[in-house]
Design a protein around this motif. Structure first.
Motif, PDB file in Angstrom:
ATOM      1  N   LYS A  56       9.680  -4.034 -27.637  1.00 23.20           N
ATOM      2  CA  LYS A  56       8.294  -4.347 -27.274  1.00 23.20           C
ATOM      3  C   LYS A  56       8.050  -4.067 -25.783  1.00 23.20           C
ATOM      4  O   LYS A  56       8.987  -3.895 -25.013  1.00 23.20           O
ATOM      5  N   GLN A  57       6.770  -4.083 -25.416  1.00 25.35           N
ATOM      6  CA  GLN A  57       6.385  -3.846 -24.022  1.00 25.35           C
ATOM      7  C   GLN A  57       7.057  -4.823 -23.071  1.00 25.35           C
ATOM      8  O   GLN A  57       7.383  -4.481 -21.947  1.00 25.35           O
ATOM      9  N   SER A  58       7.249  -6.053 -23.524  1.00 25.22           N
ATOM     10  CA  SER A  58       7.831  -7.072 -22.653  1.00 25.22           C
ATOM     11  C   SER A  58       9.214  -6.664 -22.141  1.00 25.22           C
ATOM     12  O   SER A  58       9.638  -7.112 -21.073  1.00 25.22           O
ATOM     13  N   ALA A  59       9.891  -5.789 -22.876  1.00 21.99           N
ATOM     14  CA  ALA A  59      11.225  -5.344 -22.464  1.00 21.99           C
ATOM     15  C   ALA A  59      11.179  -4.489 -21.202  1.00 21.99           C
ATOM     16  O   ALA A  59      12.178  -4.384 -20.486  1.00 21.99           O
ATOM     17  N   ILE A  60      10.023  -3.915 -20.893  1.00 22.02           N
ATOM     18  CA  ILE A  60       9.931  -2.986 -19.773  1.00 22.02           C
ATOM     19  C   ILE A  60       8.951  -3.447 -18.695  1.00 22.02           C
ATOM     20  O   ILE A  60       8.819  -2.820 -17.649  1.00 22.02           O
ATOM     21  N   GLU A  61       8.283  -4.570 -18.913  1.00 23.91           N
ATOM     22  CA  GLU A  61       7.245  -5.014 -17.988  1.00 23.91           C
ATOM     23  C   GLU A  61       7.732  -5.200 -16.554  1.00 23.91           C
ATOM     24  O   GLU A  61       7.032  -4.831 -15.615  1.00 23.91           O
ATOM     25  N   SER A  62       8.919  -5.737 -16.370  1.00 26.13           N
ATOM     26  CA  SER A  62       9.398  -5.956 -14.995  1.00 26.13           C
ATOM     27  C   SER A  62       9.662  -4.620 -14.289  1.00 26.13           C
ATOM     28  O   SER A  62       9.393  -4.486 -13.094  1.00 26.13           O
ATOM     29  N   LYS A  63      10.167  -3.635 -15.024  1.00 27.97           N
ATOM     30  CA  LYS A  63      10.399  -2.305 -14.435  1.00 27.97           C
ATOM     31  C   LYS A  63       9.064  -1.658 -14.061  1.00 27.97           C
ATOM     32  O   LYS A  63       8.919  -1.080 -12.986  1.00 27.97           O
ATOM     33  N   LEU A  64       8.091  -1.779 -14.956  1.00 31.31           N
ATOM     34  CA  LEU A  64       6.771  -1.214 -14.687  1.00 31.31           C
ATOM     35  C   LEU A  64       6.137  -1.897 -13.479  1.00 31.31           C
ATOM     36  O   LEU A  64       5.550  -1.229 -12.629  1.00 31.31           O
ATOM     37  N   GLU A  65       6.290  -3.191 -13.376  1.00 25.36           N
ATOM     38  CA  GLU A  65       5.727  -3.933 -12.238  1.00 25.36           C
ATOM     39  C   GLU A  65       6.360  -3.468 -10.923  1.00 25.36           C
ATOM     40  O   GLU A  65       5.658  -3.315  -9.918  1.00 25.36           O
ATOM     41  N   THR A  66       7.652  -3.208 -10.931  1.00 17.87           N
ATOM     42  CA  THR A  66       8.323  -2.686  -9.737  1.00 17.87           C
ATOM     43  C   THR A  66       7.747  -1.323  -9.358  1.00 17.87           C
ATOM     44  O   THR A  66       7.480  -1.052  -8.189  1.00 17.87           O
ATOM     45  N   VAL A  67       7.550  -0.469 -10.352  1.00 16.90           N
ATOM     46  CA  VAL A  67       6.974   0.855 -10.101  1.00 16.90           C
ATOM     47  C   VAL A  67       5.573   0.710  -9.504  1.00 16.90           C
ATOM     48  O   VAL A  67       5.264   1.310  -8.476  1.00 16.90           O
ATOM     49  N   VAL A  68       4.740  -0.110 -10.116  1.00 14.25           N
ATOM     50  CA  VAL A  68       3.358  -0.284  -9.659  1.00 14.25           C
ATOM     51  C   VAL A  68       3.320  -0.821  -8.227  1.00 14.25           C
ATOM     52  O   VAL A  68       2.622  -0.278  -7.365  1.00 14.25           O
ATOM     53  N   THR A  69       4.068  -1.863  -7.968  1.00 19.60           N
ATOM     54  CA  THR A  69       4.092  -2.476  -6.633  1.00 19.60           C
ATOM     55  C   THR A  69       4.574  -1.483  -5.581  1.00 19.60           C
ATOM     56  O   THR A  69       3.969  -1.346  -4.517  1.00 19.60           O
ATOM     57  N   THR A  70       5.662  -0.788  -5.877  1.00 18.24           N
ATOM     58  CA  THR A  70       6.227   0.171  -4.925  1.00 18.24           C
ATOM     59  C   THR A  70       5.263   1.313  -4.668  1.00 18.24           C
ATOM     60  O   THR A  70       5.031   1.701  -3.517  1.00 18.24           O
ATOM     61  N   VAL A  71       4.695   1.868  -5.717  1.00 18.34           N
ATOM     62  CA  VAL A  71       3.787   3.008  -5.565  1.00 18.34           C
ATOM     63  C   VAL A  71       2.535   2.606  -4.790  1.00 18.34           C
ATOM     64  O   VAL A  71       2.048   3.372  -3.952  1.00 18.34           O
ATOM     65  N   LYS A  72       2.026   1.415  -4.999  1.00 22.62           N
ATOM     66  CA  LYS A  72       0.860   0.958  -4.232  1.00 22.62           C
ATOM     67  C   LYS A  72       1.187   0.883  -2.743  1.00 22.62           C
ATOM     68  O   LYS A  72       0.357   1.221  -1.898  1.00 22.62           O
ATOM     69  N   GLU A  73       2.410   0.458  -2.417  1.00 23.96           N
ATOM     70  CA  GLU A  73       2.831   0.428  -1.013  1.00 23.96           C
ATOM     71  C   GLU A  73       2.944   1.844  -0.449  1.00 23.96           C
ATOM     72  O   GLU A  73       2.538   2.102   0.684  1.00 23.96           O
ATOM     73  N   VAL A  74       3.502   2.756  -1.241  1.00 23.93           N
ATOM     74  CA  VAL A  74       3.632   4.151  -0.801  1.00 23.93           C
ATOM     75  C   VAL A  74       2.246   4.742  -0.535  1.00 23.93           C
ATOM     76  O   VAL A  74       2.037   5.404   0.485  1.00 23.93           O
ATOM     77  N   ILE A  75       1.308   4.487  -1.409  1.00 20.17           N
ATOM     78  CA  ILE A  75      -0.052   4.995  -1.240  1.00 20.17           C
ATOM     79  C   ILE A  75      -0.652   4.481   0.069  1.00 20.17           C
ATOM     80  O   ILE A  75      -1.211   5.244   0.857  1.00 20.17           O
ATOM     81  N   LYS A  76      -0.491   3.200   0.319  1.00 14.90           N
ATOM     82  CA  LYS A  76      -1.000   2.593   1.556  1.00 14.90           C
ATOM     83  C   LYS A  76      -0.344   3.237   2.779  1.00 14.90           C
ATOM     84  O   LYS A  76      -1.012   3.595   3.749  1.00 14.90           O
ATOM     85  N   GLU A  77       0.972   3.397   2.738  1.00 14.70           N
ATOM     86  CA  GLU A  77       1.704   3.970   3.875  1.00 14.70           C
ATOM     87  C   GLU A  77       1.326   5.433   4.111  1.00 14.70           C
ATOM     88  O   GLU A  77       1.164   5.858   5.264  1.00 14.70           O
ATOM     89  N   LEU A  78       1.173   6.209   3.030  1.00 14.78           N
ATOM     90  CA  LEU A  78       0.785   7.618   3.190  1.00 14.78           C
ATOM     91  C   LEU A  78      -0.597   7.728   3.815  1.00 14.78           C
ATOM     92  O   LEU A  78      -0.815   8.578   4.691  1.00 14.78           O
ATOM     93  N   LYS A  79      -1.521   6.897   3.378  1.00 16.49           N
ATOM     94  CA  LYS A  79      -2.865   6.918   3.948  1.00 16.49           C
ATOM     95  C   LYS A  79      -2.827   6.620   5.437  1.00 16.49           C
ATOM     96  O   LYS A  79      -3.508   7.285   6.239  1.00 16.49           O
ATOM     97  N   GLU A  80      -1.999   5.647   5.824  1.00 14.11           N
ATOM     98  CA  GLU A  80      -1.882   5.294   7.247  1.00 14.11           C
ATOM     99  C   GLU A  80      -1.181   6.404   8.031  1.00 14.11           C
ATOM    100  O   GLU A  80      -1.652   6.807   9.087  1.00 14.11           O
ATOM    101  N   ASP A  81      -0.061   6.883   7.509  1.00 14.91           N
ATOM    102  CA  ASP A  81       0.755   7.852   8.241  1.00 14.91           C
ATOM    103  C   ASP A  81       0.083   9.218   8.401  1.00 14.91           C
ATOM    104  O   ASP A  81       0.321   9.915   9.384  1.00 14.91           O
ATOM    105  N   PHE A  82      -0.724   9.605   7.427  1.00 12.60           N
ATOM    106  CA  PHE A  82      -1.371  10.906   7.467  1.00 12.60           C
ATOM    107  C   PHE A  82      -2.874  10.813   7.765  1.00 12.60           C
ATOM    108  O   PHE A  82      -3.591  11.807   7.677  1.00 12.60           O
ATOM    109  N   ASN A  83      -3.329   9.615   8.099  1.00 14.55           N
ATOM    110  CA  ASN A  83      -4.756   9.397   8.399  1.00 14.55           C
ATOM    111  C   ASN A  83      -5.666   9.939   7.300  1.00 14.55           C
ATOM    112  O   ASN A  83      -6.623  10.657   7.562  1.00 14.55           O
ATOM    113  N   LEU A  84      -5.309   9.581   6.053  1.00  8.25           N
ATOM    114  CA  LEU A  84      -6.082  10.079   4.907  1.00  8.25           C
ATOM    115  C   LEU A  84      -6.931   8.967   4.311  1.00  8.25           C
ATOM    116  O   LEU A  84      -6.688   7.829   4.437  1.00  8.25           O
TER     117      LEU A  84
END
Length: 113
Positions: free
Chosen positions: A85-113
């Motif tokens: 079931k989805q519950s088996a992968i939810e924590s992995k997906l949450e890690t991906v989502v959280t990390t990628v949101k941070e990367v997006i924020k950092e890229l916007k700051e670092d490249f003035n985008l």
């Protein structure tokens, strides 16, 4: 504070071309958020085929930016081949989502985008 991504691979590919690096960063910012949202939706709907497609599609971008979520993406891809079931992968997906949101924020700051 350390970044959630690494610029080294992009610098290597770009040969130091700052404009090209900004284009690559902008492409990541344009493509990854909708793909990430689609991955979340596919997992929540238990659409494993679609979840696999989006996880697999994003993987090269994460590797190019040195985003260290490869084992989570591989776990999501593996989950799509199981009857779990989805519950088996939810924590992995949450890690991906959280990390990628941070990367997006950092890229916007670092490249003035």
């Amino acid at each position: 504070m350390s970044k959630h991504y690494s610029i080294e691979k992009i610098q290597e590919i770009a040969g130091g071309d700052e404009d090209f690096m900004a284009v690559v960063a902008q492409t990541f910012l344009d493509e990854i958020p909708p793909d990430l949202e689609a991955l979340q939706e596919a997992v929540s709907n238990n659409n494993k085929e679609l979840a696999y497609q989006f996880a697999h599609k994003m993987k090269p971008n994460f590797e190019m930016f040195g985003v260290e979520i490869n084992k989570e993406i591989l776990a999501i891809e593996s989950w799509t081949k199981t009857s779990k079931k989805q519950s088996a992968i939810e924590s992995k997906l949450e890690t991906v989502v959280t990390t990628v949101k941070e990367v997006i924020k950092e890229l916007k700051e670092d490249f003035n985008l």
